[in-house]
Enzyme design. Sequence first.
Site, short mmCIF file in Angstrom:
data_model
loop_
_atom_site.label_atom_id
_atom_site.label_comp_id
_atom_site.label_asym_id
_atom_site.label_seq_id
_atom_site.Cartn_x
_atom_site.Cartn_y
_atom_site.Cartn_z
N LYS A 94 -1.30 -4.06 -0.41
CA LYS A 94 -1.59 -2.88 -1.23
C LYS A 94 -3.01 -2.84 -1.78
CE LYS A 94 3.01 -1.38 -2.51
NZ LYS A 94 3.94 -2.50 -2.26
N GLU A 116 2.79 4.98 -10.27
CA GLU A 116 4.09 4.35 -10.42
C GLU A 116 4.05 3.01 -9.70
OE1 GLU A 116 3.39 6.57 -8.06
OE2 GLU A 116 3.94 5.36 -6.30
N SER A 383 3.60 -8.40 5.14
CA SER A 383 2.92 -7.53 4.17
C SER A 383 2.62 -8.19 2.84
CB SER A 383 3.74 -6.26 3.95
OG SER A 383 5.06 -6.58 3.57
C1 LIG Z 1 5.17 -2.20 -1.57
C2 LIG Z 1 5.43 -3.18 -0.52
C3 LIG Z 1 6.01 -2.81 0.69
C4 LIG Z 1 6.49 -1.42 0.97
O1 LIG Z 1 5.52 -0.44 0.97
P1 LIG Z 1 5.00 0.25 2.31
O2 LIG Z 1 4.21 1.39 1.82
O3 LIG Z 1 6.20 0.66 3.11
O4 LIG Z 1 4.19 -0.77 3.01
C5 LIG Z 1 6.15 -3.77 1.67
N1 LIG Z 1 5.78 -5.04 1.47
C6 LIG Z 1 5.24 -5.45 0.30
C7 LIG Z 1 4.85 -6.88 0.14
C8 LIG Z 1 5.05 -4.53 -0.72
O5 LIG Z 1 4.52 -4.95 -1.88
#
Ligand SMILES: *Cc1c(COP(=O)(O)O)cnc(C)c1O
Length: 399
Positions: A94, A116, A383
């Site tokens: 993010k 948010e 992610s």
């Molecule tokens: C917020 C988050 C997601 C989900 O958000 P996307 O917009 O679908 O990527 C996935 N993995 C992590 C580690 C997150 O913090």
Amino acid sequence: MSQEFLPMPDENGYFGEYGGQIIPPELKAIMDDINDAYESIRDTDAYKDELNDLFIHYVGRPSPIFHAKRLSDKIGGAQIFLKREDLNHTGAHKINHCLGEALLAKHMGKTKVLAETGAGQHGVALATACALAGIECEIHMGEVDIEKEHPNVTKMKILGCTLVPVSRGTRTLKDAVDSAFEEYLKDPVNFFYAIGSVVGPHPFPKMVRDFQSIVGKEARRQFMEMQGKLPDIAMACVGGGSNAIGLFTPFIPDESVELIGVEPAGKGLDTPDNAATLTLGSKGALHGFECYNLQDDDGNPLPVYSIASGLDYPGVGPQHCYLKDIKRVQYVAVDDKECLDAFMVLSRTEGIIPALESAHAVAYAMKIAGNMPPDKNILINLSGRGDKDADFVAEKLSL
Ligand SMILES: *Cc1c(COP(=O)(O)O)cnc(C)c1O
């Protein structure tokens, strides 16, 4: 094939029939302003150099690709590779779009950035970017998530943002969006709403995708360097869809690369407790744009659920809806149990504790790798890291 994808979205913010600006005219003018500001600076050397410099020296990019050999051997099939977004400063992907948004807000002379947060990852990443950019930051968060994501809550306070607890509805992400949006409407000229995924009205799905595409650009080049070819499959978890679209974008024209988005099946697709929007949803409008939705007969969003707070959103990015319809990306779902299993297996075979969100993608790779030959490769966007989930999982599994 590439021409089919490059002009997306169109000038009204549509990806096929999804996206757009389902908002009052006064807000449309503000969004168009943001779009104009973005379009006028996105290709300037000053903005690109500033963002790129922060990616390298602040976030720690490029994030590596790791060949998960022990995991691959354990499953006995395709080779599994991880794009390590968990190693970024603040522990997830993010930060990539938060820096882009904070710099844009600063450039536009905005006085306060609002947002948010679900798992708290967007909140921490945004509070971090705002601290760096020197802009006031206000984060709205559901009380259920505040309870569950305590370490991230503490970090946001330390980083100096104002945290607003949301007690309405299911007290999770969807309600936090509504609450933050109401605050934003009080002064949209001076406030900047930093949306946390590839959702919301145009131009956000486009901008956030562009900021996140660094993930796929790096991954495509790194994978080529490591393996001398492209991966057979690239996959990522899908909440709003930002980490997935970030990985997918540069691979979309590569017809040989199969793309898979993994949604949360929660307690099961046959129960109301899931957030598998693309798998089970229908078309509708939500939070200012058109997309697949989990909604009731009157078009109201359903109270969705996932073990991973970052995935429990009743809508999904408009470009994913389009990619589903044209069948360029396949969307699947894995449940809480499979997610927890993958969380533990990755931790114990590779020493990498994934975020519960990311563990959904790992779980699906584990499901299909065994049926693939060992010379095939699966690239997963990891992610984020699982520090935030460690206590929750330990309690859940009585460790
Ligand atoms: C917020 C988050 C997601 C989900 O958000 P996307 O917009 O679908 O990527 C996935 N993995 C992590 C580690 C997150 O913090």
